[in-house]
Design an enzyme around this catalytic site. Structure first.
Site, PDB file in Angstrom:
ATOM      1  N   GLY A  31     -25.205 -52.878 -26.249  1.00  0.00           N
ATOM      2  CA  GLY A  31     -24.511 -53.852 -26.267  1.00  0.00           C
ATOM      3  C   GLY A  31     -24.522 -55.330 -27.089  1.00  0.00           C
ATOM      4  O   GLY A  31     -24.423 -56.252 -26.888  1.00  0.00           O
ATOM      5  N   ALA A  32     -25.400 -54.853 -28.321  1.00  0.00           N
ATOM      6  CA  ALA A  32     -26.029 -56.137 -29.320  1.00  0.00           C
ATOM      7  C   ALA A  32     -25.391 -56.055 -30.267  1.00  0.00           C
ATOM      8  O   ALA A  32     -25.868 -56.698 -31.352  1.00  0.00           O
ATOM      9  CB  ALA A  32     -27.578 -55.715 -29.324  1.00  0.00           C
ATOM     10  N   GLY A  90     -23.429 -51.154 -32.497  1.00  0.00           N
ATOM     11  CA  GLY A  90     -22.627 -49.749 -32.481  1.00  0.00           C
ATOM     12  C   GLY A  90     -23.294 -48.571 -31.368  1.00  0.00           C
ATOM     13  O   GLY A  90     -23.086 -47.657 -31.909  1.00  0.00           O
ATOM     14  N   ASP A 112     -15.993 -49.109 -35.274  1.00  0.00           N
ATOM     15  CA  ASP A 112     -17.366 -48.620 -34.900  1.00  0.00           C
ATOM     16  C   ASP A 112     -17.460 -47.105 -34.797  1.00  0.00           C
ATOM     17  O   ASP A 112     -18.475 -46.494 -35.424  1.00  0.00           O
ATOM     18  CB  ASP A 112     -17.733 -49.083 -33.529  1.00  0.00           C
ATOM     19  CG  ASP A 112     -17.769 -50.435 -33.473  1.00  0.00           C
ATOM     20  OD1 ASP A 112     -17.492 -51.257 -34.321  1.00  0.00           O
ATOM     21  OD2 ASP A 112     -18.564 -51.216 -32.654  1.00  0.00           O
TER      22      ASP A 112
END
Ligand code: MEV
Length: 330
Positions: free
Chosen positions: A114-115, A118, A164
């Site tokens: 979640g940073a 991807g 993504d």
């Protein structure tokens, strides 16, 4: 038993605006998620996930899909990760026409969750490839990208672009605009440096926030269109190998993302560190809120400066990965 891997990515330009039909240019980086799939002789699914992030926390999970894992990361992140894995397996069963197949799954990843790098797309892409191969079917990367997009669309309540998943399946530098997805060939290695604040953002919430602003203010709508203009300019800078111009455009892109409310204190602080260290440019990458920034710097200065920046948990150089999804062992 089959293991496949797929790369994470940084956005050179265009996150958020890509959700509304503007182009975006994500680039695959040499940080991968690896998914190992072994077919079971019943219809159950068991998932083990180790090291789902860089430093700081680890997910150890040896439970049935649907149970609650015992973890030290925020539960919604892990639940989201499980949603991605469950849906990826469903795509594999569908592609192989094996509706009752059960699996033992192991997920290993060096992409923080979640940073903005991807992680979910990489896990889904690698999971679909390993799952279908394990069931005796080989899909081409374009079909894997398409099925992975269906998964993201489902899990993110319709708030997803193809960027993504296409980038992770194909590797390299890609251009995505709506359903038009292609690789940009001939780009030389870009000197990316990533700064990670140890946090994460909620993609669904951040996308919904931008949508609301856009509906409320015409100038927010114009801001999204301006990000599209930055991407178009960026494409010619890429063709001309003009790193200085790419950097300036990244700075611009970050400013507009900030205006749309998706930056955050530590992301801004890392961006300023990069600028003060003479990076060619720097911006947040991905949905924002927390997570990662990406800078362009040929020297070691930005990486070193980020390592001393309060709030920055890790800084690393990220090489462009020209490989997309690939099988590691079968
Ligand atoms: C998230 O990595 C990127 C966003 O543009 C959402 C998407 O494209 O699906 C914010």
């Amino acid at each position: 038993m089959t293991t496949s891997s797929a790369p994470g990515k940084v956005y050179l330009f265009g996150e958020h605006a890509v959700v509304y039909g503007e182009p975006a240019v994500p680039c695959a980086i040499e940080r991968r998620a690896r998914v190992t799939v072994e077919e079971r002789d019943d219809d159950r699914v068991r998932v083990e996930a180790d090291e789902l992030t860089l430093d700081g926390f680890t997910v150890m999970w040896g439970g049935e899909s649907g149970d609650r894992p015992d973890v030290n990361v925020p539960t919604p992140l892990v639940e989201a990760a499980m949603g991605y894995i469950d849906n990826a397996l469903e795509q594999a069963r569908d592609a192989a026409d094996a509706p009752d197949a059960g699996f033992d799954i192991t997920v290993e990843s060096d992409i923080p969750l979640g940073a903005g790098l991807g992680s979910s797309a990489a896990v889904v892409v690698a999971g679909i490839d390993a799952g279908t191969r394990e069931l005796g079917v080989e899909l081409d990367p374009i079909e894997i990208a398409d099925r992975a997009y269906q998964v993201e669309y489902e899990v993110q309540d319709g708030q997803a672009s193809r960027a993504d998943t296409f980038c992770s399946a194909m590797g390299g530098v890609v251009r995505v605009q709506g359903d038009d997805c292609r690789r940009i060939e001939g780009v030389s290695n870009l000197p990316f440096v990533v700064g990670y604040d140890g946090g994460s953002g909620d993609t669904g919430e951040l996308v919904a926030g931008v949508r609301k602003l856009k509906e409320e203010y015409e100038f927010a709508e114009n801001t999204v269109e301006s990000i599209g203009d930055i991407v178009r300019n960026g494409e010619s800078a890429l063709r001309n190998d003009d790193l200085e111009e790419l950097g300036r455009l990244m700075d611009f892109n970050h400013g507009l993302l900030s205006a749309l409310g998706v930056s955050g204190r530590t992301l801004d602080s890392m961006v300023w560190t990069a600028r003060e260290a003479d990076a060619l440019g720097a911006k947040l990458t991905g949905a924002g809120g927390g997570g990662c920034i990406v800078a362009l710097d040929r020297t070691e200065q930005t990486k070193t400066a980020l390592e001393y920046t309060p709030g920055c948990e890790a800084a690393f150089r990220a090489e462009l990965d020209t490989d997309g999804v690939r099988v590691e062992s079968e």
